[in-house]
Design a protein around this motif. Sequence first.
Motif, mmCIF file in Angstrom:
data_model
loop_
_atom_site.group_PDB
_atom_site.id
_atom_site.type_symbol
_atom_site.label_atom_id
_atom_site.label_comp_id
_atom_site.label_asym_id
_atom_site.label_seq_id
_atom_site.Cartn_x
_atom_site.Cartn_y
_atom_site.Cartn_z
ATOM 1 N N LEU A 174 -72.779 0.278 91.447
ATOM 2 C CA LEU A 174 -73.361 1.000 90.440
ATOM 3 C C LEU A 174 -72.755 1.821 89.558
ATOM 4 C CD1 LEU A 174 -76.178 1.769 88.931
ATOM 5 C CD2 LEU A 174 -76.642 3.670 91.178
ATOM 6 N N ALA A 175 -71.751 2.591 90.143
ATOM 7 C CA ALA A 175 -70.843 3.621 89.531
ATOM 8 C C ALA A 175 -70.203 3.173 88.387
ATOM 9 C CB ALA A 175 -70.024 4.491 90.439
ATOM 10 N N GLY A 176 -69.633 1.634 88.873
ATOM 11 C CA GLY A 176 -68.864 0.898 87.848
ATOM 12 C C GLY A 176 -69.610 0.584 86.622
ATOM 13 N N VAL A 177 -70.714 0.180 86.840
ATOM 14 C CA VAL A 177 -71.557 -0.357 85.896
ATOM 15 C C VAL A 177 -71.972 1.052 85.077
ATOM 16 C CG1 VAL A 177 -73.961 -1.157 85.063
ATOM 17 C CG2 VAL A 177 -72.636 -2.163 86.883
ATOM 18 N N LEU A 178 -72.070 2.199 85.497
ATOM 19 C CA LEU A 178 -72.498 3.353 84.624
ATOM 20 C C LEU A 178 -71.326 3.819 83.800
ATOM 21 C CD1 LEU A 178 -74.451 5.435 87.046
ATOM 22 C CD2 LEU A 178 -75.560 4.341 85.334
ATOM 23 N N SER A 179 -70.071 3.385 84.489
ATOM 24 C CA SER A 179 -68.883 4.016 83.751
ATOM 25 C C SER A 179 -68.733 2.997 82.754
ATOM 26 C CB SER A 179 -67.754 4.078 84.646
ATOM 27 O OG SER A 179 -67.687 5.068 85.736
ATOM 28 N N ALA A 180 -68.881 1.956 82.854
ATOM 29 C CA ALA A 180 -68.725 0.765 81.801
ATOM 30 C C ALA A 180 -69.520 1.142 80.579
ATOM 31 C CB ALA A 180 -68.674 -0.668 82.355
ATOM 32 N N VAL A 181 -70.812 1.368 80.921
ATOM 33 C CA VAL A 181 -71.826 1.563 79.806
ATOM 34 C C VAL A 181 -71.354 3.070 78.925
ATOM 35 C CG1 VAL A 181 -74.203 2.263 79.607
ATOM 36 C CG2 VAL A 181 -73.628 0.395 81.025
ATOM 37 N N PHE A 182 -70.811 3.879 79.755
ATOM 38 C CA PHE A 182 -70.482 5.166 79.286
ATOM 39 C C PHE A 182 -69.228 4.892 78.236
ATOM 40 C CE2 PHE A 182 -67.490 8.670 79.266
ATOM 41 C CZ PHE A 182 -68.290 9.632 78.682
ATOM 42 N N LEU A 183 -68.477 4.125 78.663
ATOM 43 C CA LEU A 183 -67.290 3.805 77.833
ATOM 44 C C LEU A 183 -67.440 2.947 76.441
ATOM 45 C CD1 LEU A 183 -64.684 2.653 80.752
ATOM 46 C CD2 LEU A 183 -64.395 4.875 79.192
ATOM 47 N N VAL A 184 -68.334 2.077 76.742
ATOM 48 C CA VAL A 184 -68.983 1.380 75.644
ATOM 49 C C VAL A 184 -69.700 2.169 74.555
ATOM 50 C CG1 VAL A 184 -70.404 -0.603 74.797
ATOM 51 C CG2 VAL A 184 -68.826 -0.907 76.882
ATOM 52 N N GLY A 185 -70.325 3.182 75.178
ATOM 53 C CA GLY A 185 -71.343 4.035 74.413
ATOM 54 C C GLY A 185 -70.200 4.709 73.572
ATOM 55 N N VAL A 186 -69.180 5.430 74.081
ATOM 56 C CA VAL A 186 -68.352 6.314 73.399
ATOM 57 C C VAL A 186 -67.587 5.546 72.417
ATOM 58 C CG1 VAL A 186 -66.228 7.468 73.655
ATOM 59 C CG2 VAL A 186 -67.954 8.022 75.413
ATOM 60 N N ALA A 187 -67.074 4.238 72.674
ATOM 61 C CA ALA A 187 -66.552 3.457 71.610
ATOM 62 C C ALA A 187 -67.557 3.166 70.491
ATOM 63 C CB ALA A 187 -66.047 2.271 72.390
ATOM 64 N N MET A 188 -68.531 2.839 70.426
ATOM 65 C CA MET A 188 -69.497 2.444 69.645
ATOM 66 C C MET A 188 -69.719 3.806 68.816
ATOM 67 S SD MET A 188 -70.056 -0.716 69.351
ATOM 68 C CE MET A 188 -68.132 -0.761 70.125
ATOM 69 N N ARG A 189 -69.883 4.817 69.326
ATOM 70 C CA ARG A 189 -70.246 6.092 68.753
ATOM 71 C C ARG A 189 -69.001 6.455 67.775
ATOM 72 N NH1 ARG A 189 -70.797 11.533 72.166
ATOM 73 N NH2 ARG A 189 -68.397 11.088 72.386
ATOM 74 N N ARG A 190 -67.447 6.270 68.432
ATOM 75 C CA ARG A 190 -66.316 6.527 67.651
ATOM 76 C C ARG A 190 -66.414 5.489 66.242
ATOM 77 N NH1 ARG A 190 -62.006 9.071 69.727
ATOM 78 N NH2 ARG A 190 -60.614 7.624 68.720
ATOM 79 N N ARG A 191 -66.806 4.369 66.658
ATOM 80 C CA ARG A 191 -66.929 3.214 65.452
ATOM 81 C C ARG A 191 -68.004 3.805 64.208
ATOM 82 N NH1 ARG A 191 -67.639 -3.300 66.068
ATOM 83 N NH2 ARG A 191 -67.282 -3.883 63.994
ATOM 84 N N ARG A 192 -68.933 4.083 64.805
ATOM 85 C CA ARG A 192 -69.846 4.687 63.831
ATOM 86 C C ARG A 192 -69.595 5.850 62.803
ATOM 87 N NH1 ARG A 192 -73.867 3.037 67.924
ATOM 88 N NH2 ARG A 192 -73.819 5.428 68.617
ATOM 89 N N SER A 193 -69.106 6.766 63.462
ATOM 90 C CA SER A 193 -68.718 7.844 62.774
ATOM 91 C C SER A 193 -67.350 7.453 61.886
ATOM 92 C CB SER A 193 -68.088 8.852 64.043
ATOM 93 O OG SER A 193 -66.995 8.501 64.669
ATOM 94 N N ALA A 194 -66.747 6.711 62.390
ATOM 95 C CA ALA A 194 -65.424 6.059 61.645
ATOM 96 C C ALA A 194 -66.124 5.475 60.262
ATOM 97 C CB ALA A 194 -64.564 5.281 62.062
ATOM 98 N N GLU A 195 -66.833 4.760 60.418
ATOM 99 C CA GLU A 195 -67.688 4.096 59.379
ATOM 100 C C GLU A 195 -68.432 4.789 58.300
ATOM 101 O OE1 GLU A 195 -70.256 1.008 61.137
ATOM 102 O OE2 GLU A 195 -68.541 -0.376 61.611
ATOM 103 N N GLY A 196 -68.830 5.911 58.811
ATOM 104 C CA GLY A 196 -69.507 7.029 58.112
ATOM 105 C C GLY A 196 -68.570 7.672 57.157
ATOM 106 N N GLN A 197 -67.497 8.041 57.783
ATOM 107 C CA GLN A 197 -66.256 8.567 56.945
ATOM 108 C C GLN A 197 -65.757 7.558 55.982
ATOM 109 O OE1 GLN A 197 -63.432 9.986 59.895
ATOM 110 N NE2 GLN A 197 -64.822 11.486 60.628
ATOM 111 N N GLY A 198 -65.600 6.425 56.318
ATOM 112 C CA GLY A 198 -65.111 5.439 55.296
ATOM 113 C C GLY A 198 -66.000 5.403 54.321
ATOM 114 N N GLN A 199 -67.226 5.286 54.390
ATOM 115 C CA GLN A 199 -68.035 5.168 53.319
ATOM 116 C C GLN A 199 -68.372 6.299 52.458
ATOM 117 O OE1 GLN A 199 -72.093 3.984 55.049
ATOM 118 N NE2 GLN A 199 -71.349 1.902 55.913
ATOM 119 N N GLY A 200 -68.307 7.557 53.128
ATOM 120 C CA GLY A 200 -68.285 8.921 52.461
ATOM 121 C C GLY A 200 -67.007 9.046 51.766
#
Length: 200
Positions: A174-200
Motif C-alpha cells: 500500500l505504501a508503494g502505491v501511495l508513493s507512486a501516486v504521490f510521484l505522479v501527482g508531483v510530476a503532473m503538477r510541475r508539467r502544468r505549471s511549466a505549461e502555464g509559464q510557457g503560455q504566459g
Amino acid sequence: MTARDFPGWDSVVFDFSDVTAKAEAADAAADATLPGQRGGEQGGEGAAVGATGSVGAAGAAGPVAVEQAVAKAGSVLAGRRPPFVAMLAALVLLGGAVSGQFLALLAGWALAYVAPKLGEWTRKLAAFGIPLITMAGSTVWYWGRERGRWGSPLGAGQQLTQVTWSAAPGVLRLAGVLSAVFLVGVAMRRRRSAEGQGQG
C-alpha cells in the motif's frame, strides 16, 4: 593677325559676346543646381548610413533574438516533459506493489530518493515519509484494536507485534502505491505549471 592679312578690309573684329554670355548662363545654371545636388547627395549618404546602421543593428539583434527564442522553447519543452527518474520510480513502485516483491519496492523508493528534478523534501517524503507514515498508521490501528478503542478486538492469543509484522507486506505494498501516486501527482503538477509559464 592684322588688316594686311585681309586685303580690302579696313579692320577685323572678333565678337565673343555670345560665347561669353552662354558660358556665364551655363555657369549660373550649374551654380543653381549644385546646392540641390549636394543636398540630395548628402541625403542619400545619410539614408545609406541609416540603412547600414539598421542592417547592422538587425544583424546584431537577430542571432540574440533567435538564441533567446530557442532557449525559451527548450526550457518550456524541458518543463513539459515529466521527470524521467521520478516516473520510473513510480512505475517500479507500482510493479513491486502488484507483484509483492519487496526488493522492487526498495528499488522504487531508492529511485525516488535520487530523482534529480524533485526537491529535497519531496524526495524524502516519497522515499521515507510515506512508507513510515503508512507503517505507523498500521501499528496505531492494531494498537487501538488491541486496546479496544476502535475496530474489532484482536483474536485470542494475538499480540500487537505479531499482527503488525504479519500485516507488514500488505502495508508496504500500500505504501508503494501511495508513493507512486504521490510521484505522479508531483510530476503532473510541475508539467502544468511549466505549461502555464510557457503560455504566459
